[in-house]
Design a protein around this motif. Structure first.
Motif, PDB file in Angstrom:
ATOM      1  N   ILE A  66       0.819  -1.269  -0.146  1.00 29.28           N
ATOM      2  CA  ILE A  66      -0.021  -0.073   0.171  1.00 29.28           C
ATOM      3  C   ILE A  66       0.947   1.393  -0.010  1.00 29.28           C
ATOM      4  O   ILE A  66       0.703   2.141  -0.748  1.00 29.28           O
ATOM      5  N   LEU A  67       1.832   1.354   0.867  1.00 27.95           N
ATOM      6  CA  LEU A  67       2.750   2.523   0.860  1.00 27.95           C
ATOM      7  C   LEU A  67       3.385   2.601  -0.588  1.00 27.95           C
ATOM      8  O   LEU A  67       3.510   3.811  -0.830  1.00 27.95           O
ATOM      9  N   ALA A  68       3.974   1.659  -1.169  1.00 23.43           N
ATOM     10  CA  ALA A  68       4.481   1.809  -2.397  1.00 23.43           C
ATOM     11  C   ALA A  68       3.650   2.276  -3.249  1.00 23.43           C
ATOM     12  O   ALA A  68       3.979   3.373  -4.308  1.00 23.43           O
ATOM     13  N   THR A  69       2.215   1.880  -3.542  1.00 27.09           N
ATOM     14  CA  THR A  69       1.336   2.167  -4.390  1.00 27.09           C
ATOM     15  C   THR A  69       1.157   3.859  -4.163  1.00 27.09           C
ATOM     16  O   THR A  69       0.996   4.556  -5.089  1.00 27.09           O
ATOM     17  N   VAL A  70       0.861   4.482  -2.855  1.00 28.81           N
ATOM     18  CA  VAL A  70       0.806   5.803  -2.590  1.00 28.81           C
ATOM     19  C   VAL A  70       1.966   6.668  -3.196  1.00 28.81           C
ATOM     20  O   VAL A  70       1.764   7.743  -3.688  1.00 28.81           O
ATOM     21  N   LEU A  71       3.281   6.194  -2.723  1.00 29.64           N
ATOM     22  CA  LEU A  71       4.437   6.641  -2.972  1.00 29.64           C
ATOM     23  C   LEU A  71       4.662   7.073  -4.569  1.00 29.64           C
ATOM     24  O   LEU A  71       4.999   8.121  -5.161  1.00 29.64           O
ATOM     25  N   HIS A  72       4.240   5.988  -5.194  1.00 33.73           N
ATOM     26  CA  HIS A  72       4.411   6.005  -6.747  1.00 33.73           C
ATOM     27  C   HIS A  72       3.610   7.121  -7.435  1.00 33.73           C
ATOM     28  O   HIS A  72       3.565   7.889  -8.301  1.00 33.73           O
ATOM     29  N   ALA A  73       2.298   7.203  -6.589  1.00 34.77           N
ATOM     30  CA  ALA A  73       1.396   8.117  -7.287  1.00 34.77           C
ATOM     31  C   ALA A  73       1.310   9.570  -6.627  1.00 34.77           C
ATOM     32  O   ALA A  73       1.014  10.448  -7.112  1.00 34.77           O
ATOM     33  N   ASN A  74       2.225   9.497  -5.586  1.00 32.98           N
ATOM     34  CA  ASN A  74       2.673  10.924  -5.051  1.00 32.98           C
ATOM     35  C   ASN A  74       3.860  11.201  -4.983  1.00 32.98           C
ATOM     36  O   ASN A  74       4.559  10.972  -3.646  1.00 32.98           O
ATOM     37  N   PRO A  75       4.767  11.713  -5.787  1.00 32.13           N
ATOM     38  CA  PRO A  75       6.398  11.573  -5.963  1.00 32.13           C
ATOM     39  C   PRO A  75       6.827  12.789  -4.975  1.00 32.13           C
ATOM     40  O   PRO A  75       7.826  12.505  -4.797  1.00 32.13           O
ATOM     41  N   SER A  76       5.913  13.575  -4.540  1.00 29.27           N
ATOM     42  CA  SER A  76       6.497  14.593  -3.455  1.00 29.27           C
ATOM     43  C   SER A  76       6.351  13.996  -2.035  1.00 29.27           C
ATOM     44  O   SER A  76       7.002  14.782  -1.063  1.00 29.27           O
ATOM     45  N   MET A  77       5.679  12.744  -1.756  1.00 23.77           N
ATOM     46  CA  MET A  77       5.581  12.351  -0.503  1.00 23.77           C
ATOM     47  C   MET A  77       6.813  11.243   0.002  1.00 23.77           C
ATOM     48  O   MET A  77       7.297  10.720  -0.853  1.00 23.77           O
ATOM     49  N   ARG A  78       6.823  11.086   1.229  1.00 27.28           N
ATOM     50  CA  ARG A  78       7.872  10.281   1.839  1.00 27.28           C
ATOM     51  C   ARG A  78       6.814   9.285   2.645  1.00 27.28           C
ATOM     52  O   ARG A  78       6.034   9.534   3.147  1.00 27.28           O
ATOM     53  N   GLY A  79       7.445   8.181   2.944  1.00 30.96           N
ATOM     54  CA  GLY A  79       6.846   7.259   3.794  1.00 30.96           C
ATOM     55  C   GLY A  79       7.527   6.479   4.792  1.00 30.96           C
ATOM     56  O   GLY A  79       8.919   6.137   4.741  1.00 30.96           O
ATOM     57  N   ILE A  80       7.014   6.199   5.876  1.00 30.64           N
ATOM     58  CA  ILE A  80       7.526   5.532   6.976  1.00 30.64           C
ATOM     59  C   ILE A  80       6.586   4.078   7.227  1.00 30.64           C
ATOM     60  O   ILE A  80       5.437   4.255   7.459  1.00 30.64           O
ATOM     61  N   LEU A  81       7.032   2.984   7.275  1.00 35.12           N
ATOM     62  CA  LEU A  81       6.508   1.915   7.448  1.00 35.12           C
ATOM     63  C   LEU A  81       6.723   1.138   8.652  1.00 35.12           C
ATOM     64  O   LEU A  81       7.765   1.110   9.393  1.00 35.12           O
ATOM     65  N   LEU A  82       5.623   0.921   9.698  1.00 33.25           N
ATOM     66  CA  LEU A  82       5.966   0.551  10.947  1.00 33.25           C
ATOM     67  C   LEU A  82       5.413  -0.860  11.064  1.00 33.25           C
ATOM     68  O   LEU A  82       4.104  -1.138  10.746  1.00 33.25           O
ATOM     69  N   ASP A  83       5.888  -1.877  11.608  1.00 34.84           N
ATOM     70  CA  ASP A  83       5.383  -3.184  11.709  1.00 34.84           C
ATOM     71  C   ASP A  83       6.299  -3.940  12.685  1.00 34.84           C
ATOM     72  O   ASP A  83       7.274  -3.612  13.076  1.00 34.84           O
TER      73      ASP A  83
END
Length: 334
Positions: A180-197
C-alpha cells in the motif's frame, strides 16, 4: 428470487467447492496446466497427488469452470482458472491457501464453540494470530501474500480517489510488505513514507520498497503500535488494522496515533464499513472471520468508527468509497 432452501443448500455445498479450490491451489494445478492440457495421471504425477483422488476433484473443479475437459480424461485450464496460477498479477492462489490454512480452517469450523462462550477457539488452540504467524514463517509469508492480493482493488483506488497533501510524510501503521505504501508513493512523487510493523515482517517490507525503487523515499521501522508510533508525520494510515481489535485496544491504537501526529495531520482508516441494513455484504462475511480468529475483533459501522474517533480526540471528516466493499475514513484532530 430463489427459494430459501436453494440458498441454504447452496451454502452447504460451498464447503465442498471451496475444498476443491483449496486442493487446486495447494497442489499448484493451475501452474501445471498453464502450458496446455494434461491427462489426470500426468497431472497427478506433476502435482505429487493420487491420480484417482485428483480425478474426482477435477470433476468438481470443472463444474466451477476453473478447468474443462479437453478429451477423454484430459483437462485444460479455463480463463477463470487462470486466476489460480501463482505467476499472474491478480492471482488468488495465496488467498485461497490462507483461508484454508490449518488454523483458519479450524477457526471457522469451531465458530459454534466461539459463539457459545464468546472466546476465540482459534486463540485457545493456536494463540494470537500474530504470534501464530511469527512462529510459522511459511504461514506468515502466505498471510502477507493474501493481504497483498486482497488489497489490490482498494489500494489502486486509494491512490486514485484520495487527495494526499503535497510533500507529506505518511506512516503506514502495520504496513505489512509495503504494497500500500509503495502504491501511494508512486502516485504522489513529493511524498515520503515510514512503514511500522513487527520485527518479523519488516525485512519483507524493505525488500518490497527497494524493489519498487522507493528505498530513498521510505523508512521501515520495527515496533509495536500499542507502545507507540513514529511521531510528527502528516498522515497516518491504518489499513485493515482496527478490525483486529476490540474497542478498548482499537482506542489505544488511535490514541497513540493522535498523540504522535502533527496538529494539522490526519488519520486514514481503511476498512470494510458495515452497512446498517440486512443486505448481503462482504463486511458481514469478514466480520465472522474476525469473530472466529480474534477475541473482540470486529467490523464496524460508520457510526461506530465515528464514536471511536471521538474518544481519541479525533473527528470523522470524510469518507471515500474505494470499491470492493472498502471505505477510507478520514479523521482529523478535534
Amino acid at each position: 428470487m430463489p427459494h430459501s432452501d436453494d440458498l441454504l443448500w447452496g451454502a452447504v455445498g460451498d464447503i465442498s467447492r471451496f475444498a476443491a479450490l483449496l486442493t487446486m491451489a495447494e497442489l499448484g494445478v493451475a501452474d501445471h496446466l498453464a502450458d496446455g492440457p494434461l491427462d489426470s495421471a500426468e497431472l497427478a504425477r506433476r502435482c505429487g497427488a493420487h491420480a484417482p483422488s485428483l480425478r474426482r476433484v477435477l470433476r468438481e473443479l470443472a463444474s466451477l469452470d476453473v478447468v474443462r475437459s479437453a478429451g477423454p480424461d484430459m483437462y485444460d485450464l479455463t480463463e477463470r482458472g487462470t486466476a489460480l496460477r501463482s505467476d499472474v498479477p491478480d492471482s488468488i492462489r495465496s488467498s485461497i491457501r490462507m483461508l484454508g490454512e490449518e488454523g483458519f480452517w479450524y477457526a471457522m469450523g469451531a465458530l459454534p464453540a466461539t459463539v457459545r462462550d464468546g472466546s476465540s477457539a482459534f486463540i485457545k488452540r493456536h494463540g494470537h494470530l500474530y504470534d501464530h504467524l511469527a512462529a510459522n514463517p511459511a504461514t506468515s509469508k502466505m498471510f502477507d501474500d493474501y493481504m497483498t492480493a486482497r488489497a489490490i482493488p482498494f489500494t489502486e483506488n486509494l491512490a486514485k480517489r484520495y487527495t494526499f497533501p503535497e510533500n507529506a510524510t505518511m506512516v503506514d501503521v502495520a504496513g505489512g510488505k509495503g504494497h500500500i505504501l509503495a502504491t501511494v508513493l508512486h502516485a504522489n512523487p513529493s511524498m515520503r513514507g515510514i512503514l511500522l510493523d513487527l520485527d518479523h515482517v519488516t525485512g519483507r517490507a524493505r525488500e518490497t520498497l527497494a524493489a519498487e525503487g522507493l528505498a530513498d523515499r521510505s523508512e521501515v521501522v520495527s515496533g509495536d503500535f500499542f507502545a507507540g508510533v513514529p511521531a510528527g508525520a502528516d498522515v497516518y494510515l491504518l489499513a485493515s488494522v482496527l478490525h483486529n481489535w476490540d474497542d478498548d485496544d482499537a482506542l489505544r491504537i488511535l490514541r497513540n496515533v493522535r498523540q504522535a501526529m502533527d496538529p494539522s495531520g490526519r488519520v486514514l482508516v481503511l476498512e470494510v464499513a458495515l452497512p446498517d441494513d440486512e443486505a448481503p455484504h462482504l463486511g458481514k462475511d469478514i466480520d465472522l472471520r474476525m469473530l472466529a480468529i480474534f477475541n473482540g475483533g470486529a467490523e464496524r459501522t460508520r457510526e461506530e468508527f465515528a464514536a471511536l474517533f471521538a474518544q481519541a480526540d479525533l473527528a470523522l471528516s470524510d469518507i471515500v468509497e474505494l470499491g470492493s466493499g472498502s471505505s477510507l475514513l478520514e479523521a482529523r484532530p478535534r
